[in-house]
Motif scaffolding. Structure first.
Motif, PDB file in Angstrom:
ATOM      1  N   VAL A   1       0.834  -1.199   0.000  1.00  0.00           N
ATOM      2  CA  VAL A   1       0.000   0.000   0.000  1.00  0.00           C
ATOM      3  C   VAL A   1       0.871   1.251   0.000  1.00  0.00           C
ATOM      4  O   VAL A   1       1.737   1.420   0.866  1.00  0.00           O
ATOM      5  N   ASP A   2       0.645   2.101  -1.004  1.00  0.00           N
ATOM      6  CA  ASP A   2       1.168   3.468  -0.970  1.00  0.00           C
ATOM      7  C   ASP A   2       0.245   4.223  -0.014  1.00  0.00           C
ATOM      8  O   ASP A   2      -0.879   4.563  -0.352  1.00  0.00           O
ATOM      9  N   ASN A   3       0.744   4.461   1.199  1.00  0.00           N
ATOM     10  CA  ASN A   3      -0.098   5.001   2.270  1.00  0.00           C
ATOM     11  C   ASN A   3      -0.001   6.519   2.395  1.00  0.00           C
ATOM     12  O   ASN A   3      -0.516   7.095   3.360  1.00  0.00           O
ATOM     13  N   CYS A   4       0.641   7.188   1.442  1.00  0.00           N
ATOM     14  CA  CYS A   4       0.811   8.641   1.515  1.00  0.00           C
ATOM     15  C   CYS A   4      -0.537   9.346   1.645  1.00  0.00           C
ATOM     16  O   CYS A   4      -1.492   9.004   0.943  1.00  0.00           O
ATOM     17  N   TYR A   5      -0.595  10.324   2.511  1.00  0.00           N
ATOM     18  CA  TYR A   5      -1.764  11.163   2.809  1.00  0.00           C
ATOM     19  C   TYR A   5      -2.840  10.440   3.633  1.00  0.00           C
ATOM     20  O   TYR A   5      -3.857  11.040   3.960  1.00  0.00           O
ATOM     21  N   GLY A   6      -2.628   9.152   3.962  1.00  0.00           N
ATOM     22  CA  GLY A   6      -3.700   8.392   4.596  1.00  0.00           C
ATOM     23  C   GLY A   6      -3.539   8.098   6.074  1.00  0.00           C
ATOM     24  O   GLY A   6      -4.517   7.710   6.739  1.00  0.00           O
ATOM     25  N   GLU A   7      -2.341   8.281   6.629  1.00  0.00           N
ATOM     26  CA  GLU A   7      -2.122   7.896   8.018  1.00  0.00           C
ATOM     27  C   GLU A   7      -3.013   8.699   8.973  1.00  0.00           C
ATOM     28  O   GLU A   7      -3.150   9.911   8.846  1.00  0.00           O
ATOM     29  N   PHE A   8      -3.615   7.993   9.925  1.00  0.00           N
ATOM     30  CA  PHE A   8      -4.463   8.556  10.987  1.00  0.00           C
ATOM     31  C   PHE A   8      -5.776   9.154  10.479  1.00  0.00           C
ATOM     32  O   PHE A   8      -6.502   9.806  11.230  1.00  0.00           O
ATOM     33  N   ILE A   9      -6.109   8.910   9.211  1.00  0.00           N
ATOM     34  CA  ILE A   9      -7.410   9.321   8.691  1.00  0.00           C
ATOM     35  C   ILE A   9      -8.498   8.438   9.284  1.00  0.00           C
ATOM     36  O   ILE A   9      -9.636   8.856   9.493  1.00  0.00           O
ATOM     37  N   ASP A  10      -8.142   7.194   9.548  1.00  0.00           N
ATOM     38  CA  ASP A  10      -9.026   6.194  10.122  1.00  0.00           C
ATOM     39  C   ASP A  10      -8.424   5.785  11.460  1.00  0.00           C
ATOM     40  O   ASP A  10      -7.326   6.212  11.806  1.00  0.00           O
ATOM     41  N   THR A  11      -9.118   4.931  12.173  1.00  0.00           N
ATOM     42  CA  THR A  11      -8.552   4.401  13.421  1.00  0.00           C
ATOM     43  C   THR A  11      -7.740   3.142  13.162  1.00  0.00           C
ATOM     44  O   THR A  11      -7.154   2.583  14.087  1.00  0.00           O
ATOM     45  N   ARG A  12      -7.692   2.695  11.904  1.00  0.00           N
ATOM     46  CA  ARG A  12      -6.873   1.553  11.506  1.00  0.00           C
ATOM     47  C   ARG A  12      -6.052   1.938  10.284  1.00  0.00           C
ATOM     48  O   ARG A  12      -6.459   2.781   9.496  1.00  0.00           O
ATOM     49  N   GLU A  13      -4.897   1.285  10.152  1.00  0.00           N
ATOM     50  CA  GLU A  13      -4.031   1.464   9.000  1.00  0.00           C
ATOM     51  C   GLU A  13      -4.090   0.210   8.127  1.00  0.00           C
ATOM     52  O   GLU A  13      -4.562  -0.836   8.578  1.00  0.00           O
ATOM     53  N   PRO A  14      -3.595   0.280   6.893  1.00  0.00           N
ATOM     54  CA  PRO A  14      -3.633  -0.897   6.023  1.00  0.00           C
ATOM     55  C   PRO A  14      -3.008  -2.151   6.632  1.00  0.00           C
ATOM     56  O   PRO A  14      -3.466  -3.271   6.398  1.00  0.00           O
ATOM     57  N   THR A  15      -1.940  -1.961   7.417  1.00  0.00           N
ATOM     58  CA  THR A  15      -1.296  -3.122   8.031  1.00  0.00           C
ATOM     59  C   THR A  15      -2.141  -3.723   9.156  1.00  0.00           C
ATOM     60  O   THR A  15      -1.903  -4.863   9.559  1.00  0.00           O
ATOM     61  N   HIS A  16      -3.119  -2.991   9.659  1.00  0.00           N
ATOM     62  CA  HIS A  16      -4.078  -3.574  10.607  1.00  0.00           C
ATOM     63  C   HIS A  16      -5.021  -4.550   9.920  1.00  0.00           C
ATOM     64  O   HIS A  16      -5.623  -5.404  10.587  1.00  0.00           O
ATOM     65  N   VAL A  17      -5.211  -4.402   8.602  1.00  0.00           N
ATOM     66  CA  VAL A  17      -6.224  -5.198   7.899  1.00  0.00           C
ATOM     67  C   VAL A  17      -5.603  -6.150   6.880  1.00  0.00           C
ATOM     68  O   VAL A  17      -6.264  -6.577   5.941  1.00  0.00           O
ATOM     69  N   GLY A  18      -4.318  -6.478   7.063  1.00  0.00           N
ATOM     70  CA  GLY A  18      -3.726  -7.527   6.251  1.00  0.00           C
ATOM     71  C   GLY A  18      -2.717  -7.111   5.212  1.00  0.00           C
ATOM     72  O   GLY A  18      -2.160  -7.974   4.522  1.00  0.00           O
TER      73      GLY A  18
ATOM     74  N   ASP B   1       0.691  -6.487   3.586  1.00  0.00           N
ATOM     75  CA  ASP B   1       2.007  -7.046   3.908  1.00  0.00           C
ATOM     76  C   ASP B   1       3.048  -5.957   4.098  1.00  0.00           C
ATOM     77  O   ASP B   1       4.017  -6.141   4.849  1.00  0.00           O
ATOM     78  N   LEU B   2       2.869  -4.838   3.407  1.00  0.00           N
ATOM     79  CA  LEU B   2       3.880  -3.791   3.424  1.00  0.00           C
ATOM     80  C   LEU B   2       3.225  -2.477   3.033  1.00  0.00           C
ATOM     81  O   LEU B   2       2.281  -2.464   2.232  1.00  0.00           O
ATOM     82  N   MET B   3       3.709  -1.378   3.591  1.00  0.00           N
ATOM     83  CA  MET B   3       3.241  -0.048   3.189  1.00  0.00           C
ATOM     84  C   MET B   3       4.368   0.942   3.400  1.00  0.00           C
ATOM     85  O   MET B   3       5.335   0.680   4.117  1.00  0.00           O
ATOM     86  N   ALA B   4       4.223   2.092   2.763  1.00  0.00           N
ATOM     87  CA  ALA B   4       5.258   3.118   2.867  1.00  0.00           C
ATOM     88  C   ALA B   4       4.619   4.492   2.775  1.00  0.00           C
ATOM     89  O   ALA B   4       3.522   4.656   2.233  1.00  0.00           O
ATOM     90  N   GLY B   5       5.334   5.485   3.305  1.00  0.00           N
ATOM     91  CA  GLY B   5       4.828   6.854   3.259  1.00  0.00           C
ATOM     92  C   GLY B   5       5.910   7.850   3.627  1.00  0.00           C
ATOM     93  O   GLY B   5       7.072   7.491   3.845  1.00  0.00           O
ATOM     94  N   SER B   6       5.506   9.102   3.719  1.00  0.00           N
ATOM     95  CA  SER B   6       6.422  10.222   3.930  1.00  0.00           C
ATOM     96  C   SER B   6       6.219  10.844   5.302  1.00  0.00           C
ATOM     97  O   SER B   6       5.091  10.969   5.776  1.00  0.00           O
ATOM     98  N   LEU B   7       7.305  11.280   5.920  1.00  0.00           N
ATOM     99  CA  LEU B   7       7.211  11.968   7.206  1.00  0.00           C
ATOM    100  C   LEU B   7       6.882  13.442   7.060  1.00  0.00           C
ATOM    101  O   LEU B   7       6.559  14.097   8.057  1.00  0.00           O
ATOM    102  N   ILE B   8       6.979  14.007   5.840  1.00  0.00           N
ATOM    103  CA  ILE B   8       6.534  15.397   5.688  1.00  0.00           C
ATOM    104  C   ILE B   8       5.073  15.433   5.244  1.00  0.00           C
ATOM    105  O   ILE B   8       4.560  16.484   4.884  1.00  0.00           O
ATOM    106  N   LYS B   9       4.447  14.265   5.301  1.00  0.00           N
ATOM    107  CA  LYS B   9       2.987  14.188   5.230  1.00  0.00           C
ATOM    108  C   LYS B   9       2.498  13.826   6.633  1.00  0.00           C
ATOM    109  O   LYS B   9       3.072  14.257   7.626  1.00  0.00           O
ATOM    110  N   ASN B  10       1.481  13.022   6.740  1.00  0.00           N
ATOM    111  CA  ASN B  10       0.757  12.847   7.998  1.00  0.00           C
ATOM    112  C   ASN B  10       1.582  12.436   9.217  1.00  0.00           C
ATOM    113  O   ASN B  10       1.475  13.069  10.275  1.00  0.00           O
ATOM    114  N   PRO B  11       2.388  11.368   9.146  1.00  0.00           N
ATOM    115  CA  PRO B  11       2.959  10.862  10.406  1.00  0.00           C
ATOM    116  C   PRO B  11       4.068  11.709  10.997  1.00  0.00           C
ATOM    117  O   PRO B  11       4.493  11.463  12.125  1.00  0.00           O
ATOM    118  N   GLY B  12       4.535  12.728  10.267  1.00  0.00           N
ATOM    119  CA  GLY B  12       5.551  13.627  10.815  1.00  0.00           C
ATOM    120  C   GLY B  12       4.969  14.762  11.623  1.00  0.00           C
ATOM    121  O   GLY B  12       5.714  15.560  12.210  1.00  0.00           O
TER     122      GLY B  12
END
Length: 409
Positions: free
Chosen positions: A198-215, A217-228
């Motif tokens: 999953v390209d998770n850019c712009y999506g972190e913390f939008i929901d109470t679950r992340e893609p890795t919570h729902v199966g 295998d791998l995801m990636a994103g940027s720290l100058i987007k949501n999780p930073g």
């Protein structure tokens, strides 16, 4: 009705939605705090090491905290990642091998991935250059995942499916966590060994679950987007299955070094603090997208997502319909940004993008898209993409000027 009155009306209409976002922020923050407590994060974790970066206690602890927050086995959180695109490319090159196939299941990827894959450019070491084949499932005419095509799309050589969570520069709905979970279920039914990335850019913390919570295998994103949390100065992350994360780490550094190297240049405090702030900052950005969508919908512009629809990322798209309005909108946002308010955005070529892009980016961290910004490619139908916002009141102030500038549709 003037722009200020339009915004006040929108604020009143969105009170219940704002309250719901605050409740979700609290739930996500509880998850972050639990992980900080579990891993006994203290001031001693803020110190960084130099040189090779061996035995950096803060970095190692941050990896474990981040993995737990994201519901993953492992994570690497590194300032050495230049961007989200770099983190994604590192993950793809880390797990794919010559003869493998990658299948994009949510239509065309974001512009900056085209050269990574090899759809544009040549001779730069793209996936296709390395003998990795690529297919994509186009979206339905309604802009949704083609579930019927997906149910028969996975072949023996399909090593990885690319699931782009955010809409990017396309006029479609971003994917919900429920839709990502459904994609993963369908893929795994056909081939349990296919990696769901999953390209998770712009999506972190939008929901109470992340893609890795729902199966996933791998995801990636940027720290100058949501999780930073708007204060990380650079970097990205890869999270998921431990063996796949380590394969990505070996591509970032070198085989044999993997996740064990990488100095943190005294950035650990900002990375920990940014993760702590992230749920709140994302919540404010979500409020800003609702406000933007509501007001411009009332002005007669097509907007995506719809004003009252649940948010799936921190992006609000507005179809302005002309080059002049796109440039004027971005200039209004720039003039009401904290940094570089005196600058006039001009369309320009940008590395990795096919079209010229006009960008309002008056942010404290260059390129930060969790801070309020707006940009769009100079091509039909001239869509502006508004992103982020450290507090929705800043979004409201900037929108007042943008409304006065572009007027009704």
């Amino acid at each position: 009705m003037n722009s200020l009155e339009q915004l006040r009306q929108a604020e009143q209409a969105l009170i219940q939605i704002f309250s719901g976002i605050d409740a979700q922020v609290k739930q996500n923050l509880q998850r972050v705090l639990h992980s900080f407590r579990h891993h006994r994060v203290g001031a001693h974790h803020f110190a960084g090491v130099t040189g090779y970066g061996h035995d950096d206690l803060g970095r190692e602890t941050l990896d474990r905290v981040f993995a737990e927050v994201m519901g993953a086995e492992a994570a690497i959180v590194r300032v050495q990642f230049v961007s989200g695109t770099h983190a994604i490319a590192t993950a793809l090159f880390g797990v794919l091998r010559p003869g493998d196939e990658m299948l994009a299941v949510a239509g065309a990827p974001y512009d900056t991935l085209e050269e990574v894959i090899g759809l544009r450019g040549h001779g730069q070491g793209s996936l296709i250059d390395f003998g990795i084949s690529y297919r994509q499932l186009d979206l339905t005419p309604e802009g949704t995942v083609d579930w019927q095509a997906l149910s028969r799309a996975i072949g023996d050589r399909t090593r990885l499916v690319l699931i782009q969570r955010s809409c990017g520069y396309s006029w479609r709905s971003s994917l919900s966590i429920a839709e990502i979970e459904k994609i993963i279920h369908i893929v795994k039914q056909q081939n349990p060994n296919t990696i769901c990335f999953v390209d998770n850019c712009y999506g972190e913390f939008i929901d109470t679950r992340e893609p890795t919570h729902v199966g996933a295998d791998l995801m990636a994103g940027s720290l100058i987007k949501n999780p930073g949390g708007t204060i990380a100065t650079a970097g990205g992350y890869v999270a998921g299955r431990a063996d796949l994360v380590e394969a990505a780490a070996c591509r970032l550094t070198a085989p044999g070094i993997g996740s064990y190297g990488g100095a943190t240049f005294d950035q650990n405090r900002l990375l920990f603090q940014g993760l702590f702030l992230a749920p709140q900052m994302v919540g404010e950005a979500m409020k800003g997208t609702h406000l933007t969508g509501y007001v411009f919908d009332k002005l007669g512009y097509p907007v995506n997502p719809a004003p009252l629809a649940p948010r799936r990322d921190v992006i609000q798209a507005i179809k302005l319909g002309s080059k002049e309005k796109l440039i004027a909108f971005c200039r209004a946002i720039q003039q009401h940004s904290p940094i570089g308010s005196y600058l006039d955005p001009e369309p320009a070529e940008m590395p990795g993008y096919e079209s010229k892009v006009v960008m309002a980016g008056g942010t404290f961290i260059e390129g930060s898209t969790l801070e309020f910004s707006a940009d769009g490619p100079l091509r039909e139908p001239y869509i502006v993409y508004c992103q982020g916002g450290t507090h929705w009141t800043h979004v409201a102030i900037a929108l007042e000027a943008a409304i006065a500038t572009v007027g009704r549709a």
